[in-house]
Structure formats: structure tokens, C-alpha cells
Design an enzyme around this catalytic site. Structure first.
Site, PDB file in Angstrom:
ATOM      1  N   GLY A 156      24.304   2.167  51.446  1.00 28.98           N
ATOM      2  CA  GLY A 156      25.633   2.656  51.842  1.00 28.98           C
ATOM      3  C   GLY A 156      25.816   2.797  53.339  1.00 28.98           C
ATOM      4  O   GLY A 156      26.184   3.879  53.802  1.00 28.98           O
ATOM      5  N   HIS A 190      25.392   6.386  57.653  1.00 23.98           N
ATOM      6  CA  HIS A 190      25.382   6.363  56.193  1.00 23.98           C
ATOM      7  C   HIS A 190      26.708   6.875  55.659  1.00 23.98           C
ATOM      8  O   HIS A 190      27.298   7.813  56.208  1.00 23.98           O
ATOM      9  CB  HIS A 190      24.244   7.205  55.633  1.00 23.98           C
ATOM     10  CG  HIS A 190      23.901   6.843  54.228  1.00 23.98           C
ATOM     11  ND1 HIS A 190      24.654   7.281  53.146  1.00 23.98           N
ATOM     12  CD2 HIS A 190      22.925   6.055  53.708  1.00 23.98           C
ATOM     13  CE1 HIS A 190      24.138   6.789  52.040  1.00 23.98           C
ATOM     14  NE2 HIS A 190      23.095   6.045  52.344  1.00 23.98           N
ATOM     15  N   HIS A 191      27.178   6.262  54.587  1.00 21.93           N
ATOM     16  CA  HIS A 191      28.464   6.639  53.991  1.00 21.93           C
ATOM     17  C   HIS A 191      28.460   8.096  53.514  1.00 21.93           C
ATOM     18  O   HIS A 191      29.516   8.730  53.408  1.00 21.93           O
ATOM     19  CB  HIS A 191      28.774   5.705  52.819  1.00 21.93           C
ATOM     20  CG  HIS A 191      30.244   5.481  52.592  1.00 21.93           C
ATOM     21  ND1 HIS A 191      31.189   6.455  52.807  1.00 21.93           N
ATOM     22  CD2 HIS A 191      30.937   4.396  52.162  1.00 21.93           C
ATOM     23  CE1 HIS A 191      32.392   5.985  52.527  1.00 21.93           C
ATOM     24  NE2 HIS A 191      32.266   4.737  52.138  1.00 21.93           N
ATOM     25  N   ALA A 192      27.267   8.645  53.235  1.00 21.62           N
ATOM     26  CA  ALA A 192      27.198  10.036  52.808  1.00 21.62           C
ATOM     27  C   ALA A 192      27.638  10.984  53.905  1.00 21.62           C
ATOM     28  O   ALA A 192      27.996  12.138  53.636  1.00 21.62           O
ATOM     29  CB  ALA A 192      25.769  10.375  52.366  1.00 21.62           C
ATOM     30  N   ASN A 205      33.084  12.809  51.975  1.00 21.47           N
ATOM     31  CA  ASN A 205      33.874  11.821  51.255  1.00 21.47           C
ATOM     32  C   ASN A 205      34.828  12.519  50.300  1.00 21.47           C
ATOM     33  O   ASN A 205      34.407  13.346  49.482  1.00 21.47           O
ATOM     34  CB  ASN A 205      32.955  10.882  50.474  1.00 21.47           C
ATOM     35  CG  ASN A 205      32.177   9.950  51.377  1.00 21.47           C
ATOM     36  OD1 ASN A 205      32.626   8.855  51.694  1.00 21.47           O
ATOM     37  ND2 ASN A 205      30.987  10.376  51.817  1.00 21.47           N
TER      38      ASN A 205
END
Length: 478
Positions: free
Chosen positions: A35, A147-149, A322
Site C-alpha cells: 500500500g 504508506h497508505h495507512a 483513511n
């Protein structure tokens, strides 16, 4: 300067991951689902290196999340914590390279592909920034990957808008929060916090149970609601969708970047002409490109599975993390008429946004976060079956600067969670910047595909043409 003025930003300051962030973090268990989100900024000149380092040091104090690493549970389940890294080293996170070759946009994108495909160090704060010099006319680029987190696209823009400068000159009066103190979190601390979270969820679950029992007073209405939700779940989960394109069926771990730009005013004019949204026009342009590509490759199709993020971010939500749900479309690739294609997309998007189960993954997230990464990856089919995932994020509508360099363009590149193509659009100061990440095994002729996308966008942009004003064209940067 007051003490209050020197506080850090109210951005990404939650002490632990949300369940959705956790699912994204654990997705790295499978390297195909890595991600990593990226942003490529083009500068009008090379920024001063010392100022750039100082800007990063300042930015990591303004947004302490950039100094925080992920501390996971010893059992590898439940939501991890964020903690200021006692070994935070800016020298590791900020790099400087010079392009080889001809210094072209293609050379730049190739370099960015390699940077993006390199895994982030899970033991450090999950981001890296690279200044890339050697572009023509004295220009430079900056490639940020994270990171998408850490955040979704909208959260990233909210953060960058506050960390970028509105002037080229140094601002000595900006806030100066102190460096955050390192945080040490033990395994016992994490497990105690996770158990406390589950205990605090009990009243909500009891309340939901009571509401369910009360609904039986009107059994017909309760049954109708349950049936509507039950029919919606397979659609939101991607279990009911058109088959994937045989032309795009192969998957790999190879990422290929393409960058495009188009005047935002032209997209807006096309949206006005069709009484649709800019996002509808954007999706219709992408699908037109896919149609032309399939035709030229001799494999025409009528529809393909498409996923779009739907923001569920509320004004009171934290700016980081998110806050997204998933919408599913049967992308009308086979519709040649651009006007009809825009309207079909418009109706499908409206239906996707109003699915009763649209927030399914956020609802199930608290349970799914307790699953190990290897188990979570068994659900990856809901994304790997998509031929296209496309998002559209509002950008920064004013001129911005970094260490004395003006930001001319911002091109976003999302990850490839098993899909064939990830398309992301950000509007930066009047220009719509589109970054495409394509799986090298799915899109085998990237140059032809790019040409087809230009043609597909030109179809929908032409809907706004009149005798006096002709629309612009999507431009590929190469």
C-alpha cells in the site's frame, strides 16, 4: 509569537490506527497488495538543499506523524499504535539524486517507479522523500512516498497544504513547535489498549442489538431494510460485477507510471455541458481510453469492473488516516458515444454512493482488524478483480513553494492492490494532474495505452466545444 501559535498541526494525531488503516497496513503481508502511495512534485528550480532539509525537520515537528513508527501487537492482530521513533533519523528519510540519461519526463517517471516499488522499512516512520535534480531548464522534482495507512488522498492534501509555503521567501515567523518526545510502547501497553477499545465498543453493540429487537415491532419494515442491505452487500464487496477484461487479466508486482495534464477549466466545461460532475467526466474519459485500447488490441469488451473511493470524511473527523468507502461500477467501456458514456457513469456513481452497504468495510473493520495479514489477504479478490480503480482528490488551489522552489505540478500515484490500473487525479492551481500506475503484466503496450487515454479524454472534452471556444486536450508528459 504565543505559546498556542507554536503547537503542531491538528493532523494525523490519533495515537493508534483505525481498523481501516490497520487493514491497509497488514496488506503488505502480500507484496502484490503493498500500500505505497506517492506524490511527484515538479519544481521550477532546484530548491536549496539546506533549506529543504530544514523544511523537513520543521514539517516533522508540525506534523509529528512523520516522526512516528508503527508498533504492532505481539500477536499481530488488532489495531497497531503510532509512537514517536526514539531513533528517528531525517538523514534516512530525505535523499538526493540526479537523473541519468536524457533527463526527460520518461526518465523521471522510470526512476520514480523504482523508488515506489522499493518496500518501506516497517521499523521506521513509513515515508521517504527524494529530491531529484537534473531535469531540463534547471527544474527539479521531489518524490514523496508513504504508506497508505498514514493517510488517504484527501488527508494528504490537507497536510501538504499546511506544510507547503505560500511564498518563495523564507518565513521566519512561522510556528516552531518543539520536537516531540520519543515514546516507548510495550507489548502489554498495546494489548491493554486493544482490550479497552473492545470493552468500550460493548455499549454500542448492545445499543445496536436493542434497536434490532425494537425494529421487530414493525417486522415488515425491518425485513425490507434487511433485504435491501443484504442485496447491497455483494455489490459493495465486488461479488457481483462484470468479468474482468481478458486483455488485462495478468498481474505482477511491476509498476509503470504515466503522467497527464489537462486544464481544469476544460474538464469543468465538459461537466457543465453534460450536466454531470467533473468526476463523471474524468471517469468517462478514462473508460473511453480503455475502449480505444481494447479496440486497437483486437479485444473489444462491453463492460469492466471499476472501483472508486467514496469519501466518508466528516468535518469533525481527524485530517489524517483513511475515511473512505468503496463504490463499484460496471464501467461502460462499450459505449462509444461520449455523451451517453458520461451519463451512464453519472447514474452508476449515484447508485454506488447510495448503496445501503456502502460503508461495509468500515463497519466490519473492527472485526477484520483482528485477523492476521495472511488471513486478510484471502479477501484480496475483491480488489484484484478490478480492471480500474480511479480516484479524484481536490488539490491546492493556490501557488505553493518548497524551500524557495515553486511547485508547478503535483502528480499522484496510488498503489496497485491487485488491480490492473490505478488512476488518480489532483487539481493543482488550475491544472488537473493525472497519475496512472499500471501493472506491467496487464498493460503490455504502455505507449499505445497512453495515446488511447489521450484520445478518450479528447472525446469527452469535445462535448464542451462551440463555435467560439475549442477545448484543450489531455497532454501526456514524456
Amino acid at each position: 509569537m504565543t505559546e498556542n501559535a507554536d503547537r503542531p498541526l491538528d493532523w494525523a494525531n490519533e495515537p493508534h490506527m483505525s481498523p481501516v488503516d490497520t487493514i491497509m497496513w497488514r496488506g503488505d503481508t502480500d507484496r502484490r497488495m503493498r500500500g505505497t502511495i506517492s506524490m511527484l512534485e515538479i519544481y521550477d528550480c532546484a530548491p536549496d538543499w539546506d533549506r529543504l532539509i530544514a523544511a523537513h525537520e520543521w514539517g516533522s515537528r508540525m506534523a509529528p506523524r512523520f516522526r512516528q513508527r508503527v508498533v504492532d501487537s505481539p500477536i499481530g492482530a488488532g489495531t497497531p499504535s503510532w509512537a514517536v521513533d526514539p531513533d528517528f533519523d531525517l538523514h534516512y528519510h530525505v535523499r538526493r539524486i540526479r537523473l541519468g540519461g536524457d533527463g526527460s519526463m520518461r526518465e523521471l517517471l522510470s526512476t520514480c517507479e523504482q523508488l515506489a516499488m522499493t518496500a518501506l522499512d516497517a521499523a521506521r516512520p513509513p515515508w521517504e522523500g527524494t529530491l531529484i535534480e537534473g531535469l531540463p531548464d534547471g527544474k527539479a522534482a521531489y518524490f514523496l512516498k508513504a504508506h497508505h495507512a498514514l493517510t488517504d488522498g484527501l488527508g494528504a492534501i490537507l497536510g501538504l497544504a499546511q506544510l507547503h509555503s505560500p511564498t518563495r521567501e523564507h518565513n521566519p515567523g512561522k510556528p516552531q513547535p518543539p520536537s516531540p518526545d520519543p515514546v516507548h510502547i510495550s507489548a502489554v501497553d498495546i494489548i491493554t489498549r486493544q482490550l479497552d477499545e473492545e470493552m468500550r465498543r460493548i455499549p454500542h453493540r448492545i445499543d445496536m442489538t436493542i434497536k434490532g429487537i425494537r425494529s421487530l415491532v414493525s417486522p415488515r419494515q425491518a425485513l425490507s431494510t434487511a433485504l435491501r442491505y443484504g442485496r447491497s452487500v455483494p455489490r459493495v464487496a465486488g461479488l457481483v460485477s462484470p468479468p474482468g477484461s481478458p486483455l488485462l487479466a495478468n498481474r505482477s508486482i511491476s509498476w509503470r507510471f504515466s503522467a497527464f495534464e489537462v486544464p481544469f477549466a476544460d474538464l469543468k466545461a465538459a461537466a457543465t455541458a453534460t450536466r454531470a460532475s467533473i468526476n463523471d467526466v474524468y471517469l468517462a474519459g478514462l473508460l473511453g481510453g480503455f475502449r480505444i485500447y481494447h479496440e486497437k488490441m483486437g479485444t473489444a469488451i462491453e463492460a469492466m469492473p471499476v472501483a472508486i473511493p467514496i469519501s466518508v470524511r466528516r468535518p469533525e473527523d481527524p485530517a489524517g488516516g483513511n475515511r473512505i468507502a468503496v463504490g463499484r461500477l460496471a464501467g461502460p467501456v462499450g459505449i462509444a458515444d461520449p455523451f451517453e458514456r458520461v451519463l451512464t457513469v453519472r447514474e452508476q456513481v449515484r447508485a454506488a454512493r447510495h448503496e445501503p452497504a456502502v460503508d461495509l468495510f468500515n463497519t466490519l473493520g473492527a472485526v477484520m482488524a483482528w485477523l492476521p495479514g495472511s488471513v486478510l489477504m484471502q479477501f484480496s479478490g475483491t480488489t484484484s478483480q478490478n480492471d480500474l480503480q480511479a480516484s479524484n482528490v481536490p488539490g491546492i488551489p493556490w501557488e505553493t513553494y518548497v524551500a524557495g522552489a515553486k511547485v508547478e505540478r503535483m502528480f499522484p500515484f496510488g498503489p496497485l492492490p491487485g488491480c490492473a490500473v490505478m488512476a488518480t487525479m489532483i487539481t493543482h492551481n488550475g491544472t488537473a494532474c493525472i497519475g496512472l500506475n499500471s501493472d506491467g503484466a496487464a498493460v503490455t503496450d504502455i505507449d499505445l495505452f497512453a495515446d488511447c487515454l489521450v484520445a478518450g479524454f479528447d472525446e469527452v472534452l469535445a462535448l464542451a466545444a462551440d463555435d467560439d471556444v475549442q477545448p484543450g486536450s489531455l497532454q501526456r508528459l514524456q
